[in-house]
Scaffold this motif. Structure first.
Motif, PDB file in Angstrom:
ATOM      1  N   GLY A 215      47.075  44.851  33.386  1.00  0.00           N
ATOM      2  CA  GLY A 215      48.439  45.192  33.013  1.00  0.00           C
ATOM      3  C   GLY A 215      49.413  44.049  33.230  1.00  0.00           C
ATOM      4  O   GLY A 215      49.045  42.962  33.667  1.00  0.00           O
ATOM      5  N   PRO A 216      50.682  44.306  32.930  1.00  0.00           N
ATOM      6  CA  PRO A 216      51.716  43.281  33.119  1.00  0.00           C
ATOM      7  C   PRO A 216      51.827  42.834  34.576  1.00  0.00           C
ATOM      8  O   PRO A 216      52.119  41.675  34.856  1.00  0.00           O
ATOM      9  N   GLU A 217      51.569  43.761  35.521  1.00  0.00           N
ATOM     10  CA  GLU A 217      51.672  43.409  36.940  1.00  0.00           C
ATOM     11  C   GLU A 217      50.666  42.320  37.309  1.00  0.00           C
ATOM     12  O   GLU A 217      50.996  41.380  38.023  1.00  0.00           O
ATOM     13  N   GLY A 218      49.440  42.455  36.839  1.00  0.00           N
ATOM     14  CA  GLY A 218      48.420  41.447  37.122  1.00  0.00           C
ATOM     15  C   GLY A 218      48.707  40.129  36.440  1.00  0.00           C
ATOM     16  O   GLY A 218      48.446  39.054  36.989  1.00  0.00           O
ATOM     17  N   VAL A 219      49.272  40.215  35.243  1.00  0.00           N
ATOM     18  CA  VAL A 219      49.609  38.996  34.502  1.00  0.00           C
ATOM     19  C   VAL A 219      50.672  38.202  35.251  1.00  0.00           C
ATOM     20  O   VAL A 219      50.669  36.978  35.229  1.00  0.00           O
ATOM     21  N   ARG A 220      51.545  38.896  35.947  1.00  0.00           N
ATOM     22  CA  ARG A 220      52.599  38.200  36.715  1.00  0.00           C
ATOM     23  C   ARG A 220      52.018  37.286  37.796  1.00  0.00           C
ATOM     24  O   ARG A 220      52.707  36.402  38.301  1.00  0.00           O
ATOM     25  N   ALA A 221      50.755  37.482  38.144  1.00  0.00           N
ATOM     26  CA  ALA A 221      50.097  36.612  39.120  1.00  0.00           C
ATOM     27  C   ALA A 221      50.058  35.166  38.629  1.00  0.00           C
ATOM     28  O   ALA A 221      49.956  34.242  39.421  1.00  0.00           O
TER      29      ALA A 221
END
Length: 124
Positions: free
Chosen positions: A45-51
């Motif tokens: 998701g977008p949360e993981g991409v923010r990594a």
């Protein structure tokens, strides 16, 4: 999930979700990599991409099966930390036309030579 690393090539192959990617980014492990391959049947998701939003040396990024979606594609498109990418493979992630257009129009991804959106929600 498991980790397979190659320090000579500065490559990491892993099977983690959003929480695992965020934990890896906190350790600084991702900052020196030139290639990252993430396979998951869970959700990045977008949360993981923010990594990846932090500065990185990544040249090649593969995200497979993580439900990145259009929102995650927009995060990638706007992430200054990915400005050095040469290839981006986001397969089986439910990326639609809006996400594809964000990636194609991104000034951040101007060095991109290869974009692979195989098996997503994009129709031609």
């Amino acid at each position: 999930g498991g980790l397979v690393g190659n320090s000579r090539r500065r490559e990491l192959v892993t099977r983690v979700g959003a929480g695992g990617l965020l934990a890896l980014s906190e350790t600084g492990v991702l900052s020196g990599l030139t290639q990252l391959n993430v396979w998951t049947s869970g959700t990045i998701g977008p949360e993981g991409v923010r990594a990846f939003a932090r500065p990185t040396a990544l040249k090649h990024l593969f995200l497979g099966g993580g439900d990145v979606g259009d929102d995650g594609a927009r995060v990638i498109a706007g992430s200054a930390g990915l400005a050095g990418l040469h290839s981006l493979r986001v397969t089986a992630n439910r990326v639609g036309a809006a996400g594809m257009l964000a990636l194609l129009a991104s000034p951040v991804l101007r060095n991109l030579r290869e974009l692979d959106l195989f098996n997503n929600a994009v129709s031609w």
